[in-house]
Design a protein around this motif. Structure first.
Motif, PDB file in Angstrom:
ATOM      1  N   TYR A   1       0.828  -1.201   0.000  1.00  0.00           N
ATOM      2  CA  TYR A   1       0.000   0.000   0.000  1.00  0.00           C
ATOM      3  C   TYR A   1       0.868   1.259   0.000  1.00  0.00           C
ATOM      4  N   PRO A   2       0.352   2.366  -0.563  1.00  0.00           N
ATOM      5  CA  PRO A   2       1.105   3.628  -0.513  1.00  0.00           C
ATOM      6  C   PRO A   2       1.141   4.243   0.876  1.00  0.00           C
ATOM      7  N   ALA A   3       0.209   3.871   1.745  1.00  0.00           N
ATOM      8  CA  ALA A   3       0.157   4.344   3.126  1.00  0.00           C
ATOM      9  C   ALA A   3      -0.596   3.298   3.937  1.00  0.00           C
ATOM     10  N   VAL A   4      -0.514   3.380   5.246  1.00  0.00           N
ATOM     11  CA  VAL A   4      -1.277   2.459   6.088  1.00  0.00           C
ATOM     12  C   VAL A   4      -2.763   2.641   5.785  1.00  0.00           C
ATOM     13  N   PRO A   5      -3.459   1.592   5.372  1.00  0.00           N
ATOM     14  CA  PRO A   5      -4.888   1.751   5.106  1.00  0.00           C
ATOM     15  C   PRO A   5      -5.645   2.241   6.331  1.00  0.00           C
ATOM     16  N   ARG A   6      -6.632   3.083   6.112  1.00  0.00           N
ATOM     17  CA  ARG A   6      -7.480   3.563   7.191  1.00  0.00           C
ATOM     18  C   ARG A   6      -8.484   2.467   7.560  1.00  0.00           C
ATOM     19  N   LEU A   7      -8.777   2.343   8.813  1.00  0.00           N
ATOM     20  CA  LEU A   7      -9.701   1.310   9.289  1.00  0.00           C
ATOM     21  C   LEU A   7     -11.084   1.924   9.468  1.00  0.00           C
ATOM     22  N   LEU A   8     -12.048   1.409   8.712  1.00  0.00           N
ATOM     23  CA  LEU A   8     -13.430   1.863   8.819  1.00  0.00           C
ATOM     24  C   LEU A   8     -14.288   0.696   9.300  1.00  0.00           C
TER      25      LEU A   8
ATOM     26  N   ILE B   1     -19.671  11.521   9.435  1.00  0.00           N
ATOM     27  CA  ILE B   1     -20.390  10.321   9.862  1.00  0.00           C
ATOM     28  C   ILE B   1     -19.524   9.358  10.659  1.00  0.00           C
ATOM     29  N   VAL B   2     -18.225   9.633  10.790  1.00  0.00           N
ATOM     30  CA  VAL B   2     -17.298   8.676  11.398  1.00  0.00           C
ATOM     31  C   VAL B   2     -16.931   9.119  12.809  1.00  0.00           C
ATOM     32  N   THR B   3     -17.167   8.243  13.778  1.00  0.00           N
ATOM     33  CA  THR B   3     -16.760   8.490  15.152  1.00  0.00           C
ATOM     34  C   THR B   3     -15.354   7.921  15.355  1.00  0.00           C
ATOM     35  N   PRO B   4     -14.366   8.757  15.651  1.00  0.00           N
ATOM     36  CA  PRO B   4     -12.995   8.249  15.837  1.00  0.00           C
ATOM     37  C   PRO B   4     -12.925   7.256  16.992  1.00  0.00           C
ATOM     38  N   LEU B   5     -12.052   6.270  16.877  1.00  0.00           N
ATOM     39  CA  LEU B   5     -11.880   5.304  17.961  1.00  0.00           C
ATOM     40  C   LEU B   5     -11.201   5.934  19.166  1.00  0.00           C
ATOM     41  N   LEU B   6     -10.346   6.929  18.942  1.00  0.00           N
ATOM     42  CA  LEU B   6      -9.636   7.596  20.024  1.00  0.00           C
ATOM     43  C   LEU B   6      -9.934   9.089  19.996  1.00  0.00           C
ATOM     44  N   GLY B   7      -9.872   9.727  21.157  1.00  0.00           N
ATOM     45  CA  GLY B   7     -10.014  11.171  21.221  1.00  0.00           C
ATOM     46  C   GLY B   7     -11.459  11.625  21.237  1.00  0.00           C
ATOM     47  N   ASP B   8     -11.679  12.808  20.673  1.00  0.00           N
ATOM     48  CA  ASP B   8     -12.997  13.445  20.653  1.00  0.00           C
ATOM     49  C   ASP B   8     -14.015  12.529  19.971  1.00  0.00           C
ATOM     50  N   PRO B   9     -15.151  12.235  20.641  1.00  0.00           N
ATOM     51  CA  PRO B   9     -16.135  11.331  20.043  1.00  0.00           C
ATOM     52  C   PRO B   9     -17.060  11.986  19.024  1.00  0.00           C
ATOM     53  N   THR B  10     -16.850  13.266  18.729  1.00  0.00           N
ATOM     54  CA  THR B  10     -17.717  13.949  17.768  1.00  0.00           C
ATOM     55  C   THR B  10     -17.547  13.347  16.379  1.00  0.00           C
ATOM     56  N   PRO B  11     -18.632  12.918  15.715  1.00  0.00           N
ATOM     57  CA  PRO B  11     -18.502  12.380  14.350  1.00  0.00           C
ATOM     58  C   PRO B  11     -17.845  13.391  13.421  1.00  0.00           C
ATOM     59  N   THR B  12     -17.019  12.895  12.518  1.00  0.00           N
ATOM     60  CA  THR B  12     -16.218  13.742  11.658  1.00  0.00           C
ATOM     61  C   THR B  12     -16.078  13.105  10.287  1.00  0.00           C
ATOM     62  N   ASP B  13     -15.496  13.840   9.349  1.00  0.00           N
ATOM     63  CA  ASP B  13     -15.164  13.269   8.042  1.00  0.00           C
ATOM     64  C   ASP B  13     -13.666  12.997   7.943  1.00  0.00           C
ATOM     65  N   ILE B  14     -12.969  13.020   9.088  1.00  0.00           N
ATOM     66  CA  ILE B  14     -11.521  12.972   9.106  1.00  0.00           C
ATOM     67  C   ILE B  14     -10.966  11.711   8.449  1.00  0.00           C
ATOM     68  N   LEU B  15     -11.671  10.600   8.553  1.00  0.00           N
ATOM     69  CA  LEU B  15     -11.153   9.349   8.008  1.00  0.00           C
ATOM     70  C   LEU B  15     -11.111   9.374   6.487  1.00  0.00           C
ATOM     71  N   PHE B  16     -11.906  10.270   5.896  1.00  0.00           N
ATOM     72  CA  PHE B  16     -11.957  10.313   4.443  1.00  0.00           C
ATOM     73  C   PHE B  16     -11.196  11.497   3.851  1.00  0.00           C
ATOM     74  N   THR B  17     -10.903  12.504   4.632  1.00  0.00           N
ATOM     75  CA  THR B  17     -10.295  13.694   4.061  1.00  0.00           C
ATOM     76  C   THR B  17      -8.883  13.979   4.535  1.00  0.00           C
ATOM     77  N   ALA B  18      -8.516  13.531   5.734  1.00  0.00           N
ATOM     78  CA  ALA B  18      -7.185  13.835   6.236  1.00  0.00           C
ATOM     79  C   ALA B  18      -6.142  12.965   5.543  1.00  0.00           C
ATOM     80  N   PRO B  19      -4.967  13.492   5.272  1.00  0.00           N
ATOM     81  CA  PRO B  19      -3.916  12.666   4.676  1.00  0.00           C
ATOM     82  C   PRO B  19      -3.501  11.555   5.618  1.00  0.00           C
ATOM     83  N   ALA B  20      -3.261  10.386   5.045  1.00  0.00           N
ATOM     84  CA  ALA B  20      -2.850   9.248   5.863  1.00  0.00           C
ATOM     85  C   ALA B  20      -1.413   9.449   6.330  1.00  0.00           C
ATOM     86  N   ALA B  21      -1.062   8.797   7.444  1.00  0.00           N
ATOM     87  CA  ALA B  21       0.290   8.898   7.963  1.00  0.00           C
ATOM     88  C   ALA B  21       1.255   8.249   6.994  1.00  0.00           C
ATOM     89  N   PRO B  22       2.461   8.811   6.812  1.00  0.00           N
ATOM     90  CA  PRO B  22       3.423   8.221   5.878  1.00  0.00           C
ATOM     91  C   PRO B  22       3.990   6.925   6.416  1.00  0.00           C
TER      92      PRO B  22
END
Length: 316
Positions: A235-242, A295-316
């Motif tokens: 993979y080009p980056a660690v896949p995001r877990l949904l 629509i995504v509730t992060p597993l860690l941190g702030d429980p507010t649903p976000t779009d972060i899993l789809f828009t933030a750049p993945a870690a290198p």
């Protein structure tokens, strides 16, 4: 009297829709007629032609069907899968990755139906939104149950050594600033598995994000492989877990989300692995609101649903 062998078939000898159907059924294993319609003929509300082609493929011995155990109000729902002969044709075409797994009439009619269909439905939700948004995610862009090693050693077997996501999905996002490939591990939870068991699988995802294979005895490593994580070869980056929840009412799914967050927070390995972007949503939200809504509730941190899993750049 010697019986002449059956003539060999290729996908080239099938109707165009049949050529598309066989690889889809081969890869996704068990698919409902309506799912096939939305996947392959989304601009037609009626599935008459699709059903006709499926019957032709069945008459040729390339696909078979079973009845959905759950049933529907409108009558029995048919689920389709490739036969061994159909699988041989697909593998000869090399259009998709060959898999050792073969579905048979017993497994097609078993209790695995609903989970298999939910995996298809989750990928189909992303596929449908990709078509609406001008992005790229085709019917073959998610693959079920790809095996990933997360530990070394001949004595490490089963869940301890291997990570097997329900599916790996690739989605190419197109925006005014460019195009970006997003890769996801999809974990589908129908509220039938104990939360603790799913929590243990979360640990395996965190382990995979940092797993560095041990060279075999006698291997002379080079500077290009020393300390190299296994995911970099795939993979080009660690896949995001949904994690996609379905199969229960809203209240139960909310509690399940809270339980998963608690398990993740209590797991030091997950807390120490920022490379793994992970979150929870529901299949209904994924279908109705789309992947780029909050629509995504992060597993860690702030429980507010976000779009972060789809828009933030993945870690290198």
């Amino acid at each position: 009297m010697t019986t002449a062998p059956a003539p060999s078939l290729t996908t080239a000898g099938l109707p165009r829709l049949g050529q598309r159907l066989l690889p889809v059924l081969y890869q996704h294993r068990l698919v409902a007629t309506e799912q096939l319609r939305r996947m392959l003929t989304p601009h037609t509300r009626q599935s008459v032609y699709l059903r006709r082609i499926l019957q032709q493929l069945r008459a040729l011995g390339l696909v078979e069907r079973t009845v959905r155990r759950a049933g529907t109000l409108g009558g029995p729902e048919m689920l389709w899968y490739v036969t061994p002969r159909g699988a041989e044709i697909v593998e000869a075409s090399r259009e998709v990755t060959s898999r050792a797994y073969r579905i048979n009439p017993e497994t097609a009619a078993s209790q695995l139906q609903e989970h298999t269909l939910a995996v298809v439905e989750s990928g189909l939700a992303l596929y449908t939104w990709a078509q609406a948004l001008g992005d790229e995610c085709g019917p073959l862009d998610w693959e079920p149950e790809l095996v990933h090693r997360v530990r070394d050693g001949e004595n490490r077997i089963g869940d301890d050594a291997l990570l097997i996501p329900d599916a790996v999905l690739r989605y190419t996002r197109t925006t005014p600033t460019g195009r970006r490939l997003l890769t996801y591990f999809l974990e589908i939870d129908r509220a039938t598995m104990q939360v603790g068991r799913l929590g243990r699988k979360l640990t395996s995802y965190a382990r995979y994000a940092t797993y560095v294979p041990t060279p075999p005895p006698g291997f002379r490593p080079t500077t290009t492989v020393i300390g190299r994580e296994a995911w970099r070869d795939r993979y080009p980056a660690v896949p995001r877990l949904l994690i996609v929840l379905t199969g229960a009412g809203d209240a139960i799914l909310r509690r399940r989300t809270e339980d998963l967050r608690a398990l993740a927070e209590a797991d030091p390995r997950i807390r120490r692995t920022p490379q793994l972007a992970a979150g929870v949503t529901t299949l209904d939200d994924l279908r109705d609101r789309g992947p780029f809504a909050p629509i995504v509730t992060p597993l860690l941190g702030d429980p507010t649903p976000t779009d972060i899993l789809f828009t933030a750049p993945a870690a290198p």
